[in-house]
Design an enzyme around this catalytic site. Structure first.
Site, PDB file in Angstrom:
ATOM      1  N   LYS A   1      -0.925   3.249  -5.283  1.00 48.13           N
ATOM      2  CA  LYS A   1      -0.713   1.823  -5.574  1.00 48.13           C
ATOM      3  C   LYS A   1       0.016   1.723  -6.907  1.00 48.13           C
ATOM      4  O   LYS A   1      -0.035   2.651  -7.732  1.00 48.13           O
ATOM      5  CB  LYS A   1      -2.053   1.075  -5.659  1.00 48.13           C
ATOM      6  CG  LYS A   1      -1.932  -0.413  -5.389  1.00 48.13           C
ATOM      7  CD  LYS A   1      -1.748  -0.714  -3.898  1.00 48.13           C
ATOM      8  CE  LYS A   1      -1.670  -2.218  -3.646  1.00 48.13           C
ATOM      9  NZ  LYS A   1      -1.561  -2.511  -2.205  1.00 48.13           N
TER      10      LYS A   1
ATOM     11  N   ASP B   1       3.588  -6.052  -2.289  1.00 48.76           N
ATOM     12  CA  ASP B   1       2.223  -6.575  -2.414  1.00 48.76           C
ATOM     13  C   ASP B   1       2.388  -7.955  -3.042  1.00 48.76           C
ATOM     14  O   ASP B   1       3.469  -8.545  -2.981  1.00 48.76           O
ATOM     15  CB  ASP B   1       1.351  -5.639  -3.265  1.00 48.76           C
ATOM     16  CG  ASP B   1      -0.141  -5.940  -3.169  1.00 48.76           C
ATOM     17  OD1 ASP B   1      -0.758  -5.565  -2.159  1.00 48.76           O
ATOM     18  OD2 ASP B   1      -0.692  -6.571  -4.096  1.00 48.76           O
TER      19      ASP B   1
END
Length: 450
Positions: free
Chosen positions: A129, A169
């Site tokens: 991430k 995201d």
């Protein structure tokens, strides 16, 4: 809940000591470790492999400065992050988040969750991430381009099609992915599938935009069918958020026969008792990049309410939290239960607090945890990687069909794992165990040095 396993209690204590002041990361680790109690009880030798000690520690955590120039010629400085958490089953895979709330704890919690989410898809992708505390809200296209180019100048040193494949995201959509990919290609002089969520003209996949929202509905539909012998038909649904996940959950839930009555953003929420109109909501949020309050100005039957937390007081049969972490607390979960909610499926990452989850489960509300229910986005990203490798593209229906099958498979993996360890119907435990088992076996096979 306190640990019954001394080993797991010790692992969690070490995590807290090593990561002080990181509540989101600690919360995510605790939830997974609590779920692994029956696994450790059934096979005490797992402690000897040290696999759990290793899985809670990132393989690599990169923090870097991002300097860029705004439209007034002033130098701005943000902080960039990339956590490469686990590559036991494939290259690191996970989105990039641009939001003022981004910090080390948030990135590590998201990366840790991504390990198990990616494992559950059945596809060969590891967990990672990244992101920055940069706020794209109110920035011009030029400012966002300059930020993305600066961000990628550093990130490009650490990623690659077979190493680490970022995606979008919160705050990172098609525009941002385009700027990021253009800079990567410029720096590396290669055209590879190093980012997913790309535009269709340069390697993107059909259905990627819709994937997470569609996926949470496919998961919820299977959960409702298997565990309550019902479906979306005739149900009232509350959805939070108004980004890609929320919008396409709205579209799919409506197509499945439900009436979605809410959407929200960071300022407030709209309630339309006649059902939110997808086309109007999409025009406001995707095309105009406006605030959700605009919906109430255009639809006479809709009401706008300041503050987004009141959304959980709206009576519904199904709740799909699709905004951000910890958006439903214990009190709000209690409101949902009292108002007759029968199922919750998480479209955002960790949107329910531990207290909220406990209230749902105690009340018999079906609960689909994020790492299972919102895996549709990363699953379709992995399908984009496959298409890039083949220099080929599938039709929308082909991708959507594969997505549906993956989400149904994820539900059954979690459901079956919960039953195997005596936790029937507990999809939180089941998802964590199913995701962990695959990664743990790969780590053990590759040796302790890994």
């Amino acid at each position: 809940m306190s640990f019954t396993s001394e080993y797991l209690a010790g692992v969690y204590e070490t995590v807290c000591k090593r990561n002080p002041g990181e509540p989101e990361f600690q919360q995510a680790v605790r939830e997974v470790l609590e779920s692994l109690e029956p696994v450790v009880a059934a096979d005490p030798s797992i402690a000897e492999t040290g696999v759990i000690d290793r899985i809670v520690e990132p393989e690599r955590f990169i923090i870097f400065r991002v300097s860029w120039v705004d439209d007034n010629g002033k130098v701005q400085v943000n902080r960039g992050f990339r956590v490469q958490f686990n590559s036991a089953i494939g290259p690191y895979k996970g989105g990039l988040r641009l939001h003022p709330s981004v910090n080390a704890s948030v990135i590590k919690f998201l990366g840790f969750e991504q390990i198990f989410k990616n494992s559950l898809t059945g596809l060969p992708i590891g967990g990672g991430k990244g992101g920055s505390d940069f706020d794209p809200k109110g920035k011009s296209d030029g400012e966002i381009m300059r930020f993305c180019q600066s961000f990628m100048t550093e990130l490009s040193k650490h990623i690659g099609a077979d190493t680490d494949v970022p995606a979008g995201d919160i705050g990172v959509g098609a525009r941002e992915i385009g700027f990021l990919y253009g800079q990567y290609k410029r720096l590396r002089n290669e055209f590879t599938g190093v980012l997913t969520g790309k535009g269709l003209t340069y390697g993107g996949s059909l259905a990627r935009t819709e994937a997470t929202g569609y996926g949470v509905c496919y998961f919820a539909e299977e959960m409702l069918k298997v565990m309550k012998n019902t479906d979306f038909g005739g149900k009232t649904v509350v959805i939070s958020g108004s980004g890609n996940v929320a919008l396409y959950a709205l579209q799919k839930a409506t197509a499945l026969g439900a009436k979605v009555v809410t959407l929200s953003d960071s300022n407030g929420y709209v309630y339309d008792p006649n059902g939110i109109d997808f086309d109007i909501a999409r025009q406001i949020k995707e095309v105009e990049r406006g605030r959700i309050s605009e919906y109430a100005k255009r639809v006479p039957t809709a009401e706008y309410h300041d503050g987004c937390r009141g959304i959980w007081s709206v009576k519904c049969d199904i709740a799909l939290p699709c905004a951000t972490q910890n958006e439903i607390n214990g009190d709000e979960a209690e409101m949902l239960v009292k108002n007759g909610c029968i199922a919750v499926a998480e479209g955002a990452n960790m949107p329910s607090t531990p207290e909220a989850i406990e209230k749902f489960q105690t009340a018999g509300v079906l609960f689909g945890p994020a790492k299972a229910a919102n895996a549709g986005g990363v699953a379709t990203s992995a399908l984009e990687m496959s298409q890039n490798s083949m220099r080929y593209s599938w039709s929308f229906d082909e991708v959507d069909s594969k997505l549906h099958d993956i989400m149904v498979g994820i539900f059954h993996n979690a459901y079956d794992a919960a039953a195997k360890y005596g936790c029937d119907g507990n999809l939180v435990v089941g998802a964590n165990i199913a995701g962990f088992t695959k990664v743990a076996n790969a780590m053990i096979a590759q040796g302790v040095c890994y």
